[in-house]
Every structure is written in C-alpha cells, then in structure tokens.
Write a protein that holds these residues in place. Structure first.
Motif, PDB file in Angstrom:
ATOM      1  N   LEU A 115       0.832  -1.207   0.000  1.00  0.00           N
ATOM      2  CA  LEU A 115       0.000   0.000   0.000  1.00  0.00           C
ATOM      3  C   LEU A 115       0.864   1.253   0.000  1.00  0.00           C
ATOM      4  N   SER A 116       1.917   1.250   0.801  1.00  0.00           N
ATOM      5  CA  SER A 116       2.817   2.399   0.870  1.00  0.00           C
ATOM      6  C   SER A 116       3.509   2.633  -0.472  1.00  0.00           C
ATOM      7  N   GLU A 117       3.999   1.571  -1.057  1.00  0.00           N
ATOM      8  CA  GLU A 117       4.688   1.691  -2.342  1.00  0.00           C
ATOM      9  C   GLU A 117       3.740   2.146  -3.447  1.00  0.00           C
ATOM     10  N   ALA A 118       2.467   1.798  -3.330  1.00  0.00           N
ATOM     11  CA  ALA A 118       1.487   2.195  -4.345  1.00  0.00           C
ATOM     12  C   ALA A 118       1.073   3.656  -4.205  1.00  0.00           C
ATOM     13  N   GLY A 119       1.334   4.237  -3.017  1.00  0.00           N
ATOM     14  CA  GLY A 119       1.023   5.653  -2.852  1.00  0.00           C
ATOM     15  C   GLY A 119       0.086   5.999  -1.722  1.00  0.00           C
ATOM     16  N   LEU A 120      -0.281   5.022  -0.877  1.00  0.00           N
ATOM     17  CA  LEU A 120      -1.150   5.332   0.251  1.00  0.00           C
ATOM     18  C   LEU A 120      -0.397   6.183   1.275  1.00  0.00           C
ATOM     19  N   ASP A 121      -1.075   7.204   1.804  1.00  0.00           N
ATOM     20  CA  ASP A 121      -0.465   8.085   2.798  1.00  0.00           C
ATOM     21  C   ASP A 121      -0.880   7.730   4.221  1.00  0.00           C
ATOM     22  N   GLU A 122      -2.133   7.387   4.396  1.00  0.00           N
ATOM     23  CA  GLU A 122      -2.706   7.285   5.745  1.00  0.00           C
ATOM     24  C   GLU A 122      -3.611   6.055   5.800  1.00  0.00           C
ATOM     25  N   ILE A 123      -3.507   5.256   6.860  1.00  0.00           N
ATOM     26  CA  ILE A 123      -4.361   4.081   6.995  1.00  0.00           C
ATOM     27  C   ILE A 123      -5.108   4.151   8.317  1.00  0.00           C
ATOM     28  N   ARG A 124      -6.413   3.938   8.256  1.00  0.00           N
ATOM     29  CA  ARG A 124      -7.274   4.079   9.427  1.00  0.00           C
ATOM     30  C   ARG A 124      -7.880   2.724   9.771  1.00  0.00           C
ATOM     31  N   PHE A 125      -7.506   2.212  10.930  1.00  0.00           N
ATOM     32  CA  PHE A 125      -7.911   0.879  11.345  1.00  0.00           C
ATOM     33  C   PHE A 125      -9.204   0.926  12.179  1.00  0.00           C
ATOM     34  N   HIS A 126     -10.051  -0.045  11.930  1.00  0.00           N
ATOM     35  CA  HIS A 126     -11.283  -0.200  12.703  1.00  0.00           C
ATOM     36  C   HIS A 126     -11.318  -1.611  13.278  1.00  0.00           C
ATOM     37  N   PRO A 127     -10.763  -1.791  14.494  1.00  0.00           N
ATOM     38  CA  PRO A 127     -10.793  -3.116  15.127  1.00  0.00           C
ATOM     39  C   PRO A 127     -12.232  -3.515  15.465  1.00  0.00           C
ATOM     40  N   PRO A 128     -12.505  -4.815  15.513  1.00  0.00           N
ATOM     41  CA  PRO A 128     -13.855  -5.267  15.873  1.00  0.00           C
ATOM     42  C   PRO A 128     -14.235  -4.809  17.270  1.00  0.00           C
ATOM     43  N   VAL A 129     -15.470  -4.395  17.421  1.00  0.00           N
ATOM     44  CA  VAL A 129     -15.946  -3.818  18.682  1.00  0.00           C
ATOM     45  C   VAL A 129     -15.750  -4.776  19.850  1.00  0.00           C
ATOM     46  N   GLU A 130     -15.934  -6.067  19.588  1.00  0.00           N
ATOM     47  CA  GLU A 130     -15.837  -7.026  20.679  1.00  0.00           C
ATOM     48  C   GLU A 130     -14.422  -7.124  21.249  1.00  0.00           C
ATOM     49  N   GLN A 131     -13.413  -6.563  20.567  1.00  0.00           N
ATOM     50  CA  GLN A 131     -12.040  -6.588  21.056  1.00  0.00           C
ATOM     51  C   GLN A 131     -11.608  -5.270  21.706  1.00  0.00           C
ATOM     52  N   TRP A 132     -12.453  -4.242  21.616  1.00  0.00           N
ATOM     53  CA  TRP A 132     -12.086  -2.957  22.224  1.00  0.00           C
ATOM     54  C   TRP A 132     -11.808  -3.158  23.714  1.00  0.00           C
ATOM     55  N   GLY A 133     -10.712  -2.574  24.157  1.00  0.00           N
ATOM     56  CA  GLY A 133     -10.315  -2.708  25.549  1.00  0.00           C
ATOM     57  C   GLY A 133      -9.289  -3.804  25.764  1.00  0.00           C
ATOM     58  N   ASP A 134      -9.127  -4.673  24.774  1.00  0.00           N
ATOM     59  CA  ASP A 134      -8.166  -5.779  24.867  1.00  0.00           C
ATOM     60  C   ASP A 134      -7.263  -5.836  23.642  1.00  0.00           C
ATOM     61  N   LEU A 135      -6.948  -4.680  23.065  1.00  0.00           N
ATOM     62  CA  LEU A 135      -6.178  -4.630  21.821  1.00  0.00           C
ATOM     63  C   LEU A 135      -4.674  -4.679  22.056  1.00  0.00           C
ATOM     64  N   HIS A 136      -4.222  -4.247  23.219  1.00  0.00           N
ATOM     65  CA  HIS A 136      -2.790  -4.289  23.516  1.00  0.00           C
ATOM     66  C   HIS A 136      -2.284  -5.736  23.515  1.00  0.00           C
ATOM     67  N   GLY A 137      -1.117  -5.905  22.946  1.00  0.00           N
ATOM     68  CA  GLY A 137      -0.540  -7.230  22.891  1.00  0.00           C
ATOM     69  C   GLY A 137      -1.090  -8.105  21.793  1.00  0.00           C
ATOM     70  N   THR A 138      -1.895  -7.514  20.908  1.00  0.00           N
ATOM     71  CA  THR A 138      -2.467  -8.278  19.797  1.00  0.00           C
ATOM     72  C   THR A 138      -1.913  -7.754  18.479  1.00  0.00           C
ATOM     73  N   GLU A 139      -2.360  -8.367  17.379  1.00  0.00           N
ATOM     74  CA  GLU A 139      -1.929  -7.927  16.049  1.00  0.00           C
ATOM     75  C   GLU A 139      -2.377  -6.501  15.749  1.00  0.00           C
ATOM     76  N   TRP A 140      -3.399  -6.036  16.450  1.00  0.00           N
ATOM     77  CA  TRP A 140      -3.864  -4.658  16.233  1.00  0.00           C
ATOM     78  C   TRP A 140      -2.847  -3.640  16.759  1.00  0.00           C
ATOM     79  N   GLU A 141      -2.176  -3.972  17.840  1.00  0.00           N
ATOM     80  CA  GLU A 141      -1.113  -3.100  18.319  1.00  0.00           C
ATOM     81  C   GLU A 141       0.101  -3.206  17.404  1.00  0.00           C
ATOM     82  N   ASP A 142       0.456  -4.403  17.020  1.00  0.00           N
ATOM     83  CA  ASP A 142       1.627  -4.614  16.162  1.00  0.00           C
ATOM     84  C   ASP A 142       1.511  -3.868  14.848  1.00  0.00           C
TER      85      ASP A 142
END
Length: 331
Positions: A115-142
């Motif tokens: 995506l970066s090489e193609a020209g994307l500047d900004e990426i906005r992530f929307h994690p699943p609601v059921e994981q909100w509050g437990d995102l640290h230490g997961t692929e969403w943090e990485d």
C-alpha cells in the motif's frame, strides 16, 4: 486535532473510491452499506459506477479533488485493485494528492508495504468492537508500528458505539497518530439490524443514534488527538462542500448554484427557434435533443409575458447521476 485527510474532507475535497464490496471478516450489525454495494466487486468513484480508469480520473477532476479516500467492503481483500488505483491517482495528480484507506483487518507487513509503495499516505484501522479494551498485545497493536515503519500514517477510525479509553492509550504511546470517532448512525443499509440491537434514532435527527455521544465526548473528547465527527457535520460540511466543488466546475453560464451545492435551471419543450426569434443571448440557453434548458429566471419571465405557455424550474445534484431534487412547474 484534525488530520490532513480530514481537513480535505471537510473542504469537500476528498473523492470517495469504493473498491470492493465484500468483507469476509464479520457481519457488523452497524455496517452502513446498502444492498447495491454489499458483496459486489463493482467500483464506484463517488456516486459513479466505474467502467474504466478514465472514469476515476474524470470524477476526481469534476470535483477538483484534493485527495481520495479508499473504502469498501474491505479494500485489503482486493489488494491488486486497491494498489492499482492508488498508483493511478498518484501518477495522474502527483504526490500531493492525499490518500487514506479504511480497513477492518490488520493485513500484515506485506500489505502495508504494498500500500505504501502504491502511494497510500494514511491508513485508518477499525478493530472489531468485541475486542475494544483488549487490543494491547495483539496484532492490532503490532500493525500500528508496522504501518509506520512502512511509511504510512497509522490511525484509528471507529464508530461512536461507546467510549473506550484504550484508544487514548495508543495515542499517548505514539502508536497511532489520531483517532476519529464517527457519530453512530442508522442508514438504509443497517436500520433493521440496528433496531434489532436496541438502537433508536435521536429525536429530530435523520440518522444520528440516541445514546453514546455524551459519554464519548466526556471520556475521549478532550484528547488533542481525538476528533468526533458528527452526522450533521458530514452532511452540512463534507457532503455539501463536495457538491459545491462539483457545481462550480460543471455549471453553465445560466445555471444557478445554490447554498446546498445544487444546480438550478429552467426547462421547456418549446420550439428552440423561438429563442432565436426573441433574440435570447446564446449564453442563456442550450438546446437538447427534445427540450431546451435555459436560465430559470428568464424562463419564468417568458412564461409570465406569454412568450411560452409552460415550463419548469429544475433543481438537481451536480453528481454524475444528476439526481433531480425538485421540479417546479411554470404556467
């Protein structure tokens, strides 16, 4: 705080490029997609069904686009297509044409690199609601750190279902640059499912949901890197300003541009020769295959003077589909 992508959006300067209607990760009850865009492979540039690359370029030029937002469905599930359009836009409009992408999956390093090489500047992530509050230490943090390492600006863009302090922690840790919270809304695409979940419209609102706004603003609203985008702002500023940009580009000398960004003109089925007979300046009218379009005020004067028996004032959107808002008969 408002990001560069949001600044352009507020000016009505972001073209919306819908690249893929499928999203295999989950069936979110609040997904706003209508039936015509859900589970399709069609591409839309704003309201326009894309049949060629030139359609995308032409639509961007119609609105003097400052940038493009890539959306779906899930754009990362159609990487070839997504990257091809990113390259197309950057090649046509240059590096200053700002691009951002909405995604509901982490995607991984290879996708971030592509995506970066193609020209994307900004990426906005929307994690699943059921994981909100437990995102640290997961692929969403990485993925936030991976995206930044690959040259992207990582951020969150979430629906305003409820307040969640964990997003503030990611901001304070420097993992994400900003967090956009969109006012929770009901649409034709999700209305039934939203009602089944117990959500109702705010009294006096067309789309805003009753509930969480006050709590979100109380918990998250004071953070300098959080931006709460209201449904009223989306309609009154973003959408209207985009229409105005189009209208200014597309208006003919006799079209009137309204405060809402619509075009107003007159329409009559009278003999076109009548306009020449009456010495109407050519810039005040144009002859179509079966009718004449003319300055609405001039048409009104001609009907009142008895030069024409009837006609109508037409108000329509300057979008590619040209949806008519209102017709007012003159007689």
């Amino acid at each position: 705080m408002i990001s560069k992508g949001c600044e352009q959006c507020a000016k009505g300067g972001k073209m919306v490029l819908f690249v893929y209607g499928y999203c295999d990760q989950r069936d979110c009850f609040y997904c706003p997609l209508g039936e015509n865009r859900k589970n399709v492979t069609d591409v839309y540039a704003n309201e326009r069904l894309v049949e060629s690359d030139e359609d995308v370029i032409e639509e961007a030029k119609r609105m003097s686009a400052l940038g493009t937002s890539i959306t779906g469905g899930e754009p990362q599930e159609a990487m070839e297509k997504t990257c091809r359009y990113l390259r197309l836009l950057k090649e046509e409009f240059g590096e200053d044409h700002h691009t951002h992408l909405y995604t509901g999956i982490p995607g991984g390093r290879e996708n971030m690199r592509r995506l970066s090489e193609a020209g994307l500047d900004e990426i906005r992530f929307h994690p699943p609601v059921e994981q909100w509050g437990d995102l640290h230490g997961t692929e969403w943090e990485d993925i936030l750190y991976v995206a930044r390492e690959e040259g992207l600006t990582p951020a969150f863009e979430i629906p305003g279902i409820r307040a969640e302090e964990e997003f503030l922690e990611f901001l304070d840790e420097g993992a994400a640059d900003f967090c956009n919270v969109n006012e929770f809304e009901m649409s034709d695409g999700n209305y039934r499912r939203m009602q089944e979940q117990g959500f109702e419209l705010q009294e006096g609102h067309m789309s805003a949901v009753e509930g969480s706004k006050a709590e979100i603003l109380d918990v998250m609203g004071d953070h300098e890197k959080v931006y709460f985008c209201t449904s009223v702002f989306k309609d009154a500023a973003q959408h209207r300003n985009r229409l105005k940009r189009m209208a200014r580009n597309l208006r003919r000398p006799f079209d009137e541009v309204t405060d809402d960004g619509t075009l107003v003109y007159g329409k009559t089925y009278a003999d076109p020769d009548l306009f020449e007979t009456l010495d109407v300046p050519e810039e005040f009218y144009t002859v179509k295959s079966d009718h004449v379009e003319v300055a609405w005020w001039l048409l009104e004067e001609m009907v009142e003077a008895g030069d024409l028996s009837d006609g109508e004032v037409v108000e329509q959107y300057p979008t590619y589909d040209g949806t008519v808002v209102e017709r007012t008969p003159l007689a």
